[in-house]
Design a protein around this motif. Sequence first.
Motif, mmCIF file in Angstrom:
data_model
loop_
_atom_site.group_PDB
_atom_site.id
_atom_site.type_symbol
_atom_site.label_atom_id
_atom_site.label_comp_id
_atom_site.label_asym_id
_atom_site.label_seq_id
_atom_site.Cartn_x
_atom_site.Cartn_y
_atom_site.Cartn_z
ATOM 1 N N LYS D 46 -67.863 -33.635 21.554
ATOM 2 C CA LYS D 46 -67.508 -34.569 20.493
ATOM 3 C C LYS D 46 -67.656 -33.929 19.117
ATOM 4 O O LYS D 46 -66.718 -33.938 18.296
ATOM 5 C CB LYS D 46 -68.412 -35.815 20.556
ATOM 6 C CG LYS D 46 -68.436 -36.491 21.916
ATOM 7 C CD LYS D 46 -69.342 -37.697 21.943
ATOM 8 C CE LYS D 46 -70.803 -37.413 21.770
ATOM 9 N NZ LYS D 46 -71.463 -36.775 22.922
ATOM 10 N N THR D 47 -68.824 -33.371 18.872
ATOM 11 C CA THR D 47 -69.054 -32.745 17.578
ATOM 12 C C THR D 47 -68.073 -31.603 17.351
ATOM 13 O O THR D 47 -67.553 -31.428 16.245
ATOM 14 C CB THR D 47 -70.501 -32.218 17.503
ATOM 15 O OG1 THR D 47 -71.389 -33.316 17.654
ATOM 16 C CG2 THR D 47 -70.768 -31.536 16.180
ATOM 17 N N THR D 48 -67.797 -30.881 18.402
ATOM 18 C CA THR D 48 -66.868 -29.754 18.277
ATOM 19 C C THR D 48 -65.505 -30.228 17.782
ATOM 20 O O THR D 48 -64.901 -29.599 16.908
ATOM 21 C CB THR D 48 -66.751 -29.037 19.630
ATOM 22 O OG1 THR D 48 -68.058 -28.680 20.083
ATOM 23 C CG2 THR D 48 -65.912 -27.793 19.516
ATOM 24 N N PHE D 85 -72.909 -35.767 8.893
ATOM 25 C CA PHE D 85 -73.338 -34.818 9.912
ATOM 26 C C PHE D 85 -74.398 -35.435 10.817
ATOM 27 O O PHE D 85 -75.178 -36.278 10.389
ATOM 28 C CB PHE D 85 -73.912 -33.563 9.260
ATOM 29 C CG PHE D 85 -72.864 -32.692 8.636
ATOM 30 C CD1 PHE D 85 -72.402 -31.574 9.298
ATOM 31 C CD2 PHE D 85 -72.326 -32.997 7.393
ATOM 32 C CE1 PHE D 85 -71.431 -30.763 8.733
ATOM 33 C CE2 PHE D 85 -71.359 -32.195 6.828
ATOM 34 C CZ PHE D 85 -70.912 -31.081 7.499
ATOM 35 N N GLN D 86 -74.394 -34.944 12.046
ATOM 36 C CA GLN D 86 -75.355 -35.455 13.021
ATOM 37 C C GLN D 86 -76.787 -35.323 12.502
ATOM 38 O O GLN D 86 -77.616 -36.188 12.709
ATOM 39 C CB GLN D 86 -75.203 -34.675 14.334
ATOM 40 C CG GLN D 86 -75.734 -35.404 15.544
ATOM 41 C CD GLN D 86 -75.221 -34.818 16.856
ATOM 42 O OE1 GLN D 86 -74.492 -33.830 16.879
ATOM 43 N NE2 GLN D 86 -75.573 -35.455 17.962
ATOM 44 N N ALA D 87 -77.065 -34.218 11.803
ATOM 45 C CA ALA D 87 -78.408 -34.046 11.256
ATOM 46 C C ALA D 87 -78.410 -34.248 9.743
ATOM 47 O O ALA D 87 -79.162 -33.612 9.029
ATOM 48 C CB ALA D 87 -78.947 -32.672 11.616
ATOM 49 N N LEU D 161 -67.501 -39.245 11.227
ATOM 50 C CA LEU D 161 -68.896 -39.664 11.311
ATOM 51 C C LEU D 161 -69.481 -39.202 12.631
ATOM 52 O O LEU D 161 -68.995 -39.571 13.695
ATOM 53 C CB LEU D 161 -68.989 -41.191 11.218
ATOM 54 C CG LEU D 161 -68.289 -41.824 10.011
ATOM 55 C CD1 LEU D 161 -67.563 -43.083 10.414
ATOM 56 C CD2 LEU D 161 -69.274 -42.098 8.904
ATOM 57 N N ASP D 162 -70.527 -38.378 12.545
ATOM 58 C CA ASP D 162 -71.127 -37.847 13.782
ATOM 59 C C ASP D 162 -72.432 -38.582 14.063
ATOM 60 O O ASP D 162 -73.452 -38.315 13.452
ATOM 61 C CB ASP D 162 -71.367 -36.343 13.626
ATOM 62 C CG ASP D 162 -71.536 -35.662 14.979
ATOM 63 O OD1 ASP D 162 -71.660 -36.380 15.986
ATOM 64 O OD2 ASP D 162 -71.542 -34.425 15.018
ATOM 65 N N GLU D 163 -72.388 -39.495 14.966
ATOM 66 C CA GLU D 163 -73.552 -40.320 15.308
ATOM 67 C C GLU D 163 -74.230 -40.837 14.049
ATOM 68 O O GLU D 163 -75.402 -40.576 13.803
ATOM 69 C CB GLU D 163 -74.563 -39.519 16.126
ATOM 70 C CG GLU D 163 -73.909 -38.811 17.278
ATOM 71 C CD GLU D 163 -74.593 -39.092 18.598
ATOM 72 O OE1 GLU D 163 -75.529 -39.901 18.622
ATOM 73 O OE2 GLU D 163 -74.141 -38.529 19.604
HETATM 74 MG MG LIG Z 1 -72.846 -33.739 18.683
#
Ligand SMILES: [Mg+2]
Lengths: 294, 264, 355, 355, 328
Positions: D46-48, D85-87, D161-163
């Motif tokens: 997904k992130t990719t 970003f996820q983080a 939007l990543d998580e």
């Molecule tokens: Mg991810």
Amino acid sequence: MSAAAVPSAGSPTAGASRGMLLMLLLPGLAALVITFLLPLIWLLRASFASSTVGAFSGGDWTAQSYSTVLFDPFYWRVTWNTLVLGFNVAVFAVILSYPIALFLARTESRFRGVLTALAVAPLLTSSVVRTYGWMVILGDRGVINSTLQGLSLTDGVIRLTNNSFGATVALIEILMPYAILAMLSGFGRLNAQLEEAAAMLGANRFRIFTRIILPLSLPGVLTAGLLVFVLAISSFVTPRLMGGGRVFVLGTEVFNEATVTLNWPLAAALSVMLLVLFSSIILLYQRALRALET
Amino acid sequence: MQGNQLLGRIAWNALITLLYLFLLAPIIVVFIISFDTRQYLAFPPESLSFGSYVKVFQNIKFISAFWRSLIIGAIVGIVAVSAGMLLSLALARYRFRGKAAVNFLILAPFLVPHIVLAVGVMLVIAPLGLLDSYPGIVLAHLGITIPYTVRTIMMSLMAVDIRVEEAALVHGAPPRMVFWRITLPLVRPGLIAGGVIAFLISFDEATISLFIVSVKASTLPTEIYHYLEYSTDPQIAALSVILILISVGVVVAVERLVGLRRAL
Amino acid sequence: MADHHVIIENLVKTYPGAQKPSVDHVSFSLPRGEMLALLGPSGCGKTTILRMIAGLIAPTAGAIRLDGADVSSIPVYRRNMGMVFQAYALFPHMTVAQNISFGLEMRGVGRAEREERVGRALDLVKLNGLGDRKVSQLSGGQQQRAAIARSLVIEPELLLLDEPLSNLDAKLRDEMRDEIRDIQARTGVTAIFVTHDQDEALSMADRLAVMSAGRLEQIGTPREIFDRPQTDFVASFIGAGTFFEGKVAESGLAVVEGLKTLRFVGDASVGSTVKLMIRPHRLLLANREGQTNSFTGTVEHIVYRGQILTLNVRCGDRLLQADLPTHAGLLPEKGGTVTLAVAPEDVTVVGQVAA
Amino acid sequence: MADHHVIIENLVKTYPGAQKPSVDHVSFSLPRGEMLALLGPSGCGKTTILRMIAGLIAPTAGAIRLDGADVSSIPVYRRNMGMVFQAYALFPHMTVAQNISFGLEMRGVGRAEREERVGRALDLVKLNGLGDRKVSQLSGGQQQRAAIARSLVIEPELLLLDEPLSNLDAKLRDEMRDEIRDIQARTGVTAIFVTHDQDEALSMADRLAVMSAGRLEQIGTPREIFDRPQTDFVASFIGAGTFFEGKVAESGLAVVEGLKTLRFVGDASVGSTVKLMIRPHRLLLANREGQTNSFTGTVEHIVYRGQILTLNVRCGDRLLQADLPTHAGLLPEKGGTVTLAVAPEDVTVVGQVAA
Amino acid sequence: QDASIRGTVNIVGFSGVFADNYQKFIIDPFKAKYPGIEVTYQQSKNSAETLALLTLQRADPKIDIALIDVAVAIKANKDGIFARLDPARVKVLEEMPAWARLDGDKAVAFSQDNLAILYNTDTVKQPPTSWNDLTDPKYKGKIAAKLGDTRGVILLPILDKLAGADYKQSIDPALDLLKKIAPNVSTWEPAPDCYAVIQSGEVDLSICWNGRAQYLHDSQGGKIGVAAPKEGSIGQTNTVGLVENSRNAEAAQVFINYALGAEAQATFAEKSFYGPVNTRVKLPDAVAARIYGSKEAQAAQMSLDWNFVADKYSAWIQRINREVIALN
Ligand SMILES: [Mg+2]
Ligand SMILES: Nc1ncnc2c1ncn2[C@@H]1O[C@H](COP(=O)(O)OP(=O)(O)OP(=O)(O)O)[C@@H](O)[C@H]1O
Ligand SMILES: Nc1ncnc2c1ncn2[C@@H]1O[C@H](COP(=O)(O)OP(=O)(O)OP(=O)(O)O)[C@@H](O)[C@H]1O
Ligand SMILES: [Mg+2]
């Protein structure tokens, strides 16, 4: 014997912690006291002695050396020279080291280990030998001058060494490894994702550098600058040899008084002077760092 | 890749290459000189040979001083790492009065020129009867190496999640076991890096050593210094090259093993 | 109470330098074998309580008793507890199996037995075959499961779980929930787990303790908490709902501004003003207008959520939230008019409003 | 399709050194203003995909088109996308307000307007008053909201939007969901968001793309995905359910081993073996035994989940999962006998079994 | 052979070639002559370090004899480091000139290394013959001169004499002359040292010590030439001293008596090109030429009142540094 999870006094293992703390501190502190604190105290004592023997074994007290240092305009000039040299070296060493540190911090190259080692390698060459290397490059008939003449860019000799320019250049190179190491450890906050985030927000490479990379690496840069400055103002071999004897800084004067004229009290007083300089610089630096962090 | 991005890459790489060239320039010169056949340092070399290297390996003073330095450096490395480990633990895990003073004491030797320290160290060590002895030189080197080991170990220690140690405690490990089984293995990169740096500093230190040692415990740098007193010939260059190669080898090996940069 | 396994009395924790206590006079107790969920918004002190019980930090005041005895003099490593840390805290330099085996080693369990028990624990958390992996080679969810296995394998007397399932996807989370619940029921271990997922708390725990800003708001069974929240905070934190204020006109009947009247079941003295709540899924599609506790309004917003359809229905100036099962025949559409009704026993009194 | 805002064609990404592609021939497209959820287990790519769209990594193969034009030659910083970003990736050396303001500065927005827009963004994510804080002084949830604000304030054309909500508690998550949904609807921005929370995906997205191991399994509206999963994987990943294999005896009737017969709605040729699924909430309490598609069994396990009660009912050697609303009158008890029934249209064919 | 005297003598002295030669031409023959006496030789980096060592061990000396620069020796005597030699034991004292017997025989000069002008035999076809040649503009930027130590202190009296002045009155004339030399000086701190810069061709001339230059001339193909100016030179004087409270004073004085003897002095001079001090030594002409230069130069050879010079030592260095080097 770990202090692992004993952060506060009320903790269940607190009973053991005082003795444990002592055990942890004792060996290292003992070594530091013997090889650093006591020598420093001796230095202070020696600076108040009147004769060579007094510098070793006590005896009378006099502020003679300090009045010599403080009232001789020559030493004021030397102090000023020292600060100028330290400043120039620090600024240029930091500027030149920054790209290398940045490169080493980010490269994915297979040769990263070798490149890191090469960046540190200059530290391991005898300063006399390295100085000779610089003489070969900067000397009147050295690599640069003969290249320039070969290209007919100049006909005369350009004085690149045996003056403060030469001393500065060599010191920059000699101290760059320290700057690179200090910066590398300070670059921890850099993180590829932050740059990506900035790019997503519309920042081009230049702006990413000025707005993200630079500010984030600034503490590392400051540390490096401080370290180089301090090492530069206390250096003596390089300024002496590369300066052709014309560069008078506190380090060379300390060396001179300690080994040529054998005026140990004066050498000690000059060293104390150097230490005072350090301390004030460090205080200023800490102020700057705190200002950066708030 | 866009054109200007490519251009930027090339410019960047060129800049790095130039800077490296500057950084390594004197060493490159020394390297070239080391093959000269003449008995004094001059550039460019007249003719090339490995003669200087052969002489270095035949020079008994150098060879024996090299082994001495190696032993002293190793001891200094181990002791400095041990003391540094304990100090770092105290600083990283305890709150106590006087911590700032201890911190300063550890930072300060970074900043005091060795020439300033040297006579004082001699003076402190002499009454202990340790002049020109292994314990004396080791002790003298501890003062200037412990600050480095503390620094690298602290960095590693900070990176260790305290929760991991807590987890070990909760799962039944007494503090002693936590130290041996969890903390120590986790800071190993810092220990190794600190040890290597301490070793290299000790191996390379001349200023203080000159005041401490004369014959029995003379180290390689002091031998070099004495050698330079009466002769400057390509042997010195050859020796420098050998030492650089050894150090680069050590640094590369450590980098491979544990990632020196992380610990620095 | 006195024979309960874990007794927490007036626990207070103020971190050095903090002005306010992070845990503020919290008391509760658990009988042996119970599973308690600590629930509350981020930063309310859940982890802090767990850490005090584990002995990792010392309480500022108050007592923790296990089987009646104060634990303050027992060092962490002799408390025989298992703990799953919020960020796993796996030993990064060990393999998964070594991690799990660690507690057994510390207890002097022999190699053969250790291997066997580690193997079983790996099976339990569905990590069979991954025992030899380095921790860093596991995904977040796998790490979490390894941490669970590590704490279970030592068969602790008390199990402390700090958000043990937060990094798992829905599927795996459900499975792990059942697994933990099962093990806990089988071994009879007492367990306290922290979560901010109310569904998790409701479905796993025997009882829930809801916290807010360091204080214990309410402790009770899932049903008590969900159906009879005692404070405003609990009512709004657990489950969704529409809240009303109404003046009690007669016993069980409140007059709500903007609506007509609302029949409810519960104690409230006539003349007082009460806070009432209706859970979204207690609002049903009504057959006809005018029924008791019925509201007619326009559907402003529809969200499809698989099992249910969440409606926002505007009745006058109020927005009612209703969850309808997706298979409940003809479903309303956005903009349409619907009539919703609620049974009086599903209108909950959640508090009094001071006059 | 051709006039869609975002078109992804046969996207492939194989990370250097990896044997298998992390993203494997994925194609989909979004009309302007749509919100798409990328859903799938951890590590499925997904992130990719998001990072390729953003331009942060280059695809190994395939094309990404925005408004029909290939974007590969547009550098990241000119793509005008917002990304969470996820983080988080907040700038640690800036205050919250400076973080949010950064994108506006890069766009040369004047100071006064910047301040005003940053203020509004802070309001939006409920961080008013925290603008001058350092990022490190925020809790995890607050950081996530700051990251959302930072990506929204530049009014991007495409929002990635990543998580974005993973660190928020249920309450806040619901609020933020509504907020993002609202903003997205208001500004008409196209949005792709990654989540592993199916409830989030179902309730927020116009369409869902379910991925597994780098491949796109199914893309469709929440209802299509939930009610008509096209693959086994989607069926079991989204929502719970009980699965059966049965031989089709006649059109719409399958014989399932251990049960009697199961009536279903759907295409399946007679004689073939099909996979069938019943969602837990489609199983209702039946009035009498023997009804079509009814099962009688013993309640093995009951979990109270606030809105619903989850039952595990054993019928022969099968365990059926049923979700009953908690207010559905008299509720079954553990050990009791219940009869459950399901309408044929709620028995879904999720696949064929090769003979 | 005389085996009747026993004991151990611990010597600290200069390092390098000096140490090798001293071992070979003084210590070894001595040991052959006095088998009962053990001699150890400890190398010291420089006289300053030696002084530090002696000062440290004052309460409990481990060293019996120190070989040390005259200026440092005088400083040491101010602090009472050395003991008076017993003329009864060290009979050879009678053969020493007055200037060599410092502070009432608390240190005795035993050799002198002359200051000379070195030149590169490739580039300098006409070797300088006079100290005055240093001012010749053709050497602009071609001279290396380390004058911040004893070399400077010795050069000043030489230049003073050139200017017809007396160093005991004023060294201003010498400094004025030095200021004329200064523009020709490329470096005041030749690196790596004052010999190598000649060999490598970095400079044409270098003001340096004769002994080492002669040694390098012989050992390294004659690239270094030594010019002993006709106005004569002054030697850097090395002294030997008996450490106060030495535990082996008797054996030590036997050694000193030997080392100052004509035979030892002559051998050492021939091998190291250091000038002997014992008045009875007669050097062969060839050796004398290589130590002192031409007959004219030999005749003009000077000696200094070291007590006077030691007093001015740091003041003179300071003046050279501040008035000449710092301004150039
Ligand atoms: Mg991810
Ligand atoms: N070491 C500490 N020093 C000071 N304050 C702390 C410390 N640890 C936690 N706090 C504060 O105490 C409060 C409670 O923290 P705690 O970790 O118990 O919260 P929590 O309920 O576990 O939250 P979360 O759901 O985010 O994990 C918070 O406000 C936090 O900021
Ligand atoms: N830089 C990389 N190099 C090599 N492999 C990678 C890299 N980044 C991700 N991967 C691999 O690619 C696959 C997809 O990763 P990705 O980050 O896209 O997963 P994801 O769906 O976002 O998972 P999550 O829900 O855990 O964030 C994973 O198997 C991962 O291990
Ligand atoms: Mg917590």
